[in-house]
Design a protein around this motif. Structure first.
Motif, PDB file in Angstrom:
ATOM      1  N   PHE A  22       0.754  -1.323   0.181  1.00  0.00           N
ATOM      2  CA  PHE A  22       0.363   0.285   0.118  1.00  0.00           C
ATOM      3  C   PHE A  22       0.803   1.506  -0.082  1.00  0.00           C
ATOM      4  N   THR A  23       0.224   2.442  -0.144  1.00  0.00           N
ATOM      5  CA  THR A  23       0.902   3.475  -0.261  1.00  0.00           C
ATOM      6  C   THR A  23       0.833   4.249   1.088  1.00  0.00           C
ATOM      7  N   ILE A  24       2.177   5.118   2.042  1.00  0.00           N
ATOM      8  CA  ILE A  24       1.967   5.273   3.487  1.00  0.00           C
ATOM      9  C   ILE A  24       0.030   6.105   4.019  1.00  0.00           C
ATOM     10  N   HIS A  25       0.357   6.821   3.440  1.00  0.00           N
ATOM     11  CA  HIS A  25      -1.158   7.416   3.440  1.00  0.00           C
ATOM     12  C   HIS A  25      -2.893   6.008   3.085  1.00  0.00           C
ATOM     13  N   ARG A  26      -2.557   4.951   2.444  1.00  0.00           N
ATOM     14  CA  ARG A  26      -3.203   4.269   2.448  1.00  0.00           C
ATOM     15  C   ARG A  26      -3.174   3.729   3.705  1.00  0.00           C
TER      16      ARG A  26
ATOM     17  N   LEU B 149      -2.142   4.036   6.174  1.00  0.00           N
ATOM     18  CA  LEU B 149      -2.338   5.310   7.695  1.00  0.00           C
ATOM     19  C   LEU B 149      -3.720   6.019   7.696  1.00  0.00           C
ATOM     20  N   GLY B 150      -4.753   4.909   6.723  1.00  0.00           N
ATOM     21  CA  GLY B 150      -6.601   5.606   6.314  1.00  0.00           C
ATOM     22  C   GLY B 150      -6.261   7.335   6.936  1.00  0.00           C
ATOM     23  N   TRP B 151      -5.477   7.741   5.453  1.00  0.00           N
ATOM     24  CA  TRP B 151      -5.774   9.160   5.323  1.00  0.00           C
ATOM     25  C   TRP B 151      -7.589   9.305   4.682  1.00  0.00           C
ATOM     26  N   ASN B 152      -7.148  10.635   5.295  1.00  0.00           N
ATOM     27  CA  ASN B 152      -9.362  10.861   4.328  1.00  0.00           C
ATOM     28  C   ASN B 152      -8.964  12.055   4.205  1.00  0.00           C
ATOM     29  N   GLY B 153      -7.937  12.924   3.809  1.00  0.00           N
ATOM     30  CA  GLY B 153      -8.160  14.775   3.522  1.00  0.00           C
ATOM     31  C   GLY B 153      -7.859  15.131   4.686  1.00  0.00           C
ATOM     32  N   GLY B 154      -8.953  16.598   4.579  1.00  0.00           N
ATOM     33  CA  GLY B 154      -8.692  16.887   5.611  1.00  0.00           C
ATOM     34  C   GLY B 154      -8.983  17.042   6.725  1.00  0.00           C
ATOM     35  N   GLU B 155      -9.634  15.205   7.031  1.00  0.00           N
ATOM     36  CA  GLU B 155      -9.909  15.089   8.098  1.00  0.00           C
ATOM     37  C   GLU B 155      -8.685  14.239   8.729  1.00  0.00           C
ATOM     38  N   GLY B 156      -7.554  13.547   8.325  1.00  0.00           N
ATOM     39  CA  GLY B 156      -6.543  13.651   8.931  1.00  0.00           C
ATOM     40  C   GLY B 156      -6.337  12.178   9.001  1.00  0.00           C
ATOM     41  N   PHE B 157      -5.513  11.569   9.800  1.00  0.00           N
ATOM     42  CA  PHE B 157      -5.563   9.843   9.485  1.00  0.00           C
ATOM     43  C   PHE B 157      -6.117   9.016  10.567  1.00  0.00           C
TER      44      PHE B 157
ATOM     45  N   ASN C 205      -4.308   5.330  17.950  1.00  0.00           N
ATOM     46  CA  ASN C 205      -5.247   4.169  17.478  1.00  0.00           C
ATOM     47  C   ASN C 205      -4.181   3.668  16.615  1.00  0.00           C
ATOM     48  N   PRO C 206      -3.256   2.602  16.558  1.00  0.00           N
ATOM     49  CA  PRO C 206      -2.178   2.313  15.951  1.00  0.00           C
ATOM     50  C   PRO C 206      -2.000   1.038  15.001  1.00  0.00           C
ATOM     51  N   ILE C 207      -1.643   0.767  14.347  1.00  0.00           N
ATOM     52  CA  ILE C 207      -1.806   0.446  13.215  1.00  0.00           C
ATOM     53  C   ILE C 207      -1.468  -1.673  14.541  1.00  0.00           C
ATOM     54  N   ASN C 208      -2.381  -2.335  13.134  1.00  0.00           N
ATOM     55  CA  ASN C 208      -1.792  -3.963  13.601  1.00  0.00           C
ATOM     56  C   ASN C 208      -0.670  -4.407  12.784  1.00  0.00           C
TER      57      ASN C 208
ATOM     58  N   GLN D 183      -1.629  11.665 -12.043  1.00  0.00           N
ATOM     59  CA  GLN D 183      -1.895  12.513 -11.034  1.00  0.00           C
ATOM     60  C   GLN D 183      -1.740  13.242  -9.849  1.00  0.00           C
ATOM     61  N   LEU D 184      -1.624  14.500  -9.921  1.00  0.00           N
ATOM     62  CA  LEU D 184      -1.240  15.603  -8.894  1.00  0.00           C
ATOM     63  C   LEU D 184      -1.174  15.902  -7.391  1.00  0.00           C
ATOM     64  N   VAL D 185      -2.496  15.387  -7.263  1.00  0.00           N
ATOM     65  CA  VAL D 185      -2.903  15.637  -5.642  1.00  0.00           C
ATOM     66  C   VAL D 185      -3.376  14.318  -5.218  1.00  0.00           C
ATOM     67  N   ASN D 186      -3.019  14.010  -3.890  1.00  0.00           N
ATOM     68  CA  ASN D 186      -3.843  12.671  -3.411  1.00  0.00           C
ATOM     69  C   ASN D 186      -5.273  13.126  -3.113  1.00  0.00           C
ATOM     70  N   GLN D 187      -5.927  11.489  -3.696  1.00  0.00           N
ATOM     71  CA  GLN D 187      -7.480  10.845  -3.714  1.00  0.00           C
ATOM     72  C   GLN D 187      -7.801  10.360  -2.789  1.00  0.00           C
ATOM     73  N   PRO D 188      -7.712   9.878  -1.558  1.00  0.00           N
ATOM     74  CA  PRO D 188      -7.837   9.412  -0.544  1.00  0.00           C
ATOM     75  C   PRO D 188      -8.668   8.397  -0.673  1.00  0.00           C
ATOM     76  N   GLU D 189      -9.662   9.146  -1.544  1.00  0.00           N
ATOM     77  CA  GLU D 189     -11.608   8.337  -1.480  1.00  0.00           C
ATOM     78  C   GLU D 189     -11.236   7.524  -2.358  1.00  0.00           C
ATOM     79  N   SER D 190     -10.762   7.637  -3.916  1.00  0.00           N
ATOM     80  CA  SER D 190     -10.758   7.010  -5.004  1.00  0.00           C
ATOM     81  C   SER D 190      -9.249   6.017  -5.331  1.00  0.00           C
ATOM     82  N   ASN D 191      -8.729   5.876  -4.059  1.00  0.00           N
ATOM     83  CA  ASN D 191      -6.953   5.167  -3.737  1.00  0.00           C
ATOM     84  C   ASN D 191      -6.352   5.473  -4.980  1.00  0.00           C
ATOM     85  N   VAL D 192      -6.075   6.879  -5.518  1.00  0.00           N
ATOM     86  CA  VAL D 192      -5.089   7.543  -6.424  1.00  0.00           C
ATOM     87  C   VAL D 192      -4.249   8.788  -5.760  1.00  0.00           C
ATOM     88  N   PHE D 193      -3.567   8.593  -5.591  1.00  0.00           N
ATOM     89  CA  PHE D 193      -2.178   9.490  -5.133  1.00  0.00           C
ATOM     90  C   PHE D 193      -1.643  10.158  -5.928  1.00  0.00           C
TER      91      PHE D 193
END
Length: 791
Positions: A425-429, A431-439, A445-448, A625-635
């Protein structure tokens, strides 16, 4: 806005007054809107009774009359339009009109009977009277306090926005930027701007110090005004960190650079002691942090400090017991070598064994040294020794897979997946990055996971590194993999380089070149470049590498011929990647993309295309792609292909749409989002990091001199898997290889990682150690234990 002010504004600006018949489209994020308007009055030269109006309008009501200020434009596809820069709701002046307005959908809870009661009591000037003094609603007996309050708030919201947009337009802000400002401050917009226009620099993306300073002068703020100086300080440090990768500036650097900025923006000189005084204020406000004559913005200070703390936390985990007897390790290694049909070299074996027995390890090496092979070995032997399955299907839906493979970009993650056969995965994915709402994952809430392998660490900036490490459980094992000679991260910091310099993490450097045995002259060239030299036979073509001499003006023609030959030999446009360091100029990315699009994907009556600014996008185009778009799984950095184009007249959204496929993931973009991608036939060397391509075409000419550095050329060369075709001027290549990166990034990660270690080593040499028993004895000296000399 008074009627007199409105008349003055109308006299100065082209305007159109009309009734909104239909809202064709509205973007819910930035409020870009397309309207169908019945024209009632205009000072523009056109006779149409209905017209399309475009602009940024968050609050509108169908069948109401508005005045739009802007200009008419002839759109190449949609014809005559009116592009609005500001707008004003025309308030009704008759009793019937006021009743209809107040009972509209704009005012919840106000029905026709309530509206009639208001007009009966206040008359046709009801709206103006309410705005001037809301207490007049107390005279309306049938109106509850709750409904009165709601009505006043709604009226102010509508009138406030319209007047704010007009005022921002008069200050020189276009409609898009004006809407951005309004979305930031809402009803307080004009108050904040008039009180401190420099607040825009901190709060609104896209507004720099020079633009805010122009506004400041309009409002009478100049010279050594505290707000002006503070804004210049913040702008200077943020720009230097973002552009040059620093984590901090020294106080002297900040004072000098801020002084130059203030002088450049205005004629009055500002003394350094005045700037230093405002630095104290900024520190008191928590907007900067000063430590040992270094000035940080808080996010970078805490990111660097947090990363150092969490690295130590994992390195020093008390219950780490992953030790396996030498015999068990060698037995497992032999089985894996037989299974994978490989023979590990001594350094590679050392790397695998160090990884298995350490809470954290750094693995570094250039191309062809076997980093990927070592990663596969670590994964296989870790699983064998711990008795875990590498088949994701053996785990229940809510059961985490114990081995986590991540990289900064989607393409790098895909390479890990292809090399290991495991999910990556990407690091952002991760960590569950969701744009303006953060990670989703952090210290709370550490990862498993049991084992984490991070590839392409040279690309990871200090912000992302801190976010990753604070989300790791203490018990995890971490393997960091990267090439220290590649370009540093685009963002601030130099994480991989600093970790290697700190020498606190067990490190294995792979130096033996394994792919060289396959006859790869690309690998030889890369290692020569890393050492700052160039072989004498660089102009002699080899099986997988060549250099075509040409001038900067001939680059486009040479690149075109190379690409055409590659296509004739059966290579697809995905296989061929042109890399360049600059966007402008005859040999720049923009012009090369234009030529390559025409060569690889020419216009055809069977292919749809759409214009966006000066760029034409066509079905079949290769895009980046020039920007992260986590909701579409495109970075950021992902490459895709345009698979469909839909025109506004064909869809329910009533807007042009482009559909891009990123390795099977299809993402739809509306026209307002077309700036999120660009053509990728040619891309920047920075954007190519983490990727590999069968064929790389690399122009190198003197017009690139400003950008050409050893690590840039090294990074470009190492993107090639099978063939490398360089073209241009050999002098430019030689000069670039001779130049190491001149700008040293200013960071303190090494210091933060090593300071306690140094103290511990020093403490071992001292006769007394510092411990809890020493507390309270800070002011005691050896003389206090000496007997007084007898008189």
């Amino acid at each position: 806005m008074t009627e007199e002010q409105l008349n003055m504004f109308q006299a100065e600006k082209p305007y159109l007054k009309g009734i909104i018949r239909h809202i064709v489209f509205q973007n819910e994020e930035n409020f870009f809107t397309v309207l169908n308007v019945k024209v009632e009055e205009t000072n523009e030269d056109f006779s149409e009774k209905q017209i399309t109006v475009t602009g940024y309008f968050p609050l509108l009501n169908v069948n109401e009359t508005y005045i739009f200020f802007g200009q008419k434009k002839n759109h190449p596809k949609f014809g005559l339009q009116f592009q609005a820069e500001a707008y004003q709701k025309e308030l009704p002046t008759t009793q019937e009109g006021v009743i209809q307005y107040l009972s509209s959908d704009l005012f919840k809870g106000i029905g026709k009977k309530t509206a009639e009661s208001i007009v009966e009591e206040l008359g046709e000037r009801a709206i103006s009277l309410i705005l001037e003094n809301p207490k007049v609603l107390n005279r309306v007996k049938k109106l509850t306090k709750e409904k009165a309050k709601s009505l006043v708030e709604a009226l102010k919201a509508h009138q406030g926005l319209e007047q704010t947009m007009i005022a921002l337009n008069q200050f020189g802000f276009g409609p898009q930027l004006g809407m951005k400002i309004y979305q930031t401050y809402k009803d307080l917009t004009l108050n904040i701007i008039q009180k401190n226009p420099y607040q825009l620099v901190e709060d609104v993306e896209g507004i720099g110090f020079i633009r805010a300073d122009e506004l400041g002068r309009q409002l009478g703020i100049s010279g050594n005004h505290p707000d002006r100086i503070k804004a210049a300080c913040l702008y200077t440090i943020e720009q230097d960190c973002l552009q040059d990768g620093h984590v901090y500036l020294t106080k002297d650097q900040l004072l000098t650079k801020t002084s130059h900025l203030l002088m450049r923006a205005g004629s009055d000189s500002v003394e350094k002691d005045e700037i230093e005084r405002e630095l104290v204020s900024l520190q008191e406000e928590g907007k900067i942090i000063e430590e040992e004559n270094r000035i940080y913005i808080p996010t970078l200070y805490f990111a660097e400090k947090g990363l150092a703390k969490n690295i130590k936390r994992i390195l020093e985990q008390d219950d780490f017991e992953n030790y396996f007897p030498e015999s068990d390790f060698l037995l497992a290694l032999g089985r894996i070598e037989e299974k994978m049909n490989v023979q590990y070299g001594s350094t590679q074996k050392d790397a695998i064994q160090t990884a298995i027995h350490s809470p954290m390890m750094l693995l570094t090496g250039g191309p062809g040294t076997g980093k990927t092979t070592v990663i596969k070995g670590i994964v296989e032997i870790y699983a064998h020794l711990h008795g875990i399955s590498l088949n994701p299907n053996d785990y229940k839906k809510d059961e985490p897979f114990p081995i986590l493979l991540v990289a900064p970009t989607g393409r790098a993650a895909k390479r890990m997946n292809e090399a290991t056969g495991l999910p990556a995965f990407t690091i952002h994915r991760l960590l569950g990055w969701n744009g303006g709402e953060g990670f989703d994952y952090d210290e709370e809430n550490p990862i498993n996971g049991k084992l984490l392998i991070v590839d392409e660490v040279s690309m990871v900036d200090i912000w992302l590194a801190n976010q990753l490490f604070k989300a790791l459980p203490t018990s995890i094992q971490v393997i960091l993999v990267g090439d220290e000679d590649q370009l540093p991260s685009v963002g601030p910091g130099q994480v991989l380089s600093d970790l290697l310099k700190a020498n606190v993490i067990p490190t294995v450097r792979l130096t033996d070149i394994y792919r060289q045995s396959e006859g790869s002259s690309i690998i030889e060239l890369a290692h020569d470049i890393r050492k700052g030299k160039l072989s004498k036979d660089i102009l002699t073509p080899t099986r997988d590498r060549s250099f075509i001499s040409c001038s900067g003006g001939q680059v486009k023609e040479v690149v075109q011929k190379v690409v055409e030959n590659a296509r004739k030999k059966g290579y697809s446009q995905k296989d061929i990647q042109v890399l360049a360091p600059m966007y402008r100029g005859a040999a720049g990315i923009d012009q090369l993309n234009e030529m390559l699009q025409h060569t690889l994907n020419p216009p055809s009556e069977h292919k749809r295309e759409i214009q966006y600014g000066n760029v034409t996008y066509r079905v079949g185009d290769k895009v980046l792609q020039l920007v992260n778009q986590p909701e579409s799984n495109v970075f950021n950095g992902d490459m895709g292909e345009i698979v469909s184009i839909f025109f506004a007249s064909e869809n329910t959204e009533k807007e042009d749409l482009i559909v891009i496929s990123f390795d099977g993931i299809e993402v739809t973009y509306t026209k307002q989002d077309f700036g999120q991608f660009t053509h990728a036939y040619c891309c920047s060397i920075h954007k190519s990091q983490g990727s590999e391509f069968p064929i790389v075409i690399l122009p190198i000419v003197k017009s690139y001199y400003r950008m050409l550095k050893r690590n840039l050329i090294y990074t470009a060369v190492t993107r090639s898997k099978q063939f490398l075709i360089m073209c241009g001027e050999i002098e430019a290549l030689k000069r670039g290889i001779e130049l190491k990166e001149e700008l040293k990034r200013q960071t303190t990660l090494v210091e933060r990682l090593t300071i306690n270690t140094e103290l511990e080593e020093l403490q071992k040499q001292l006769p007394f150690s510092v411990n809890d028993a020493n507390i309270g004895m800070e002011n005691i000296t050896p003389y206090d234990f000496m007997e007084e000399e007898a008189e």
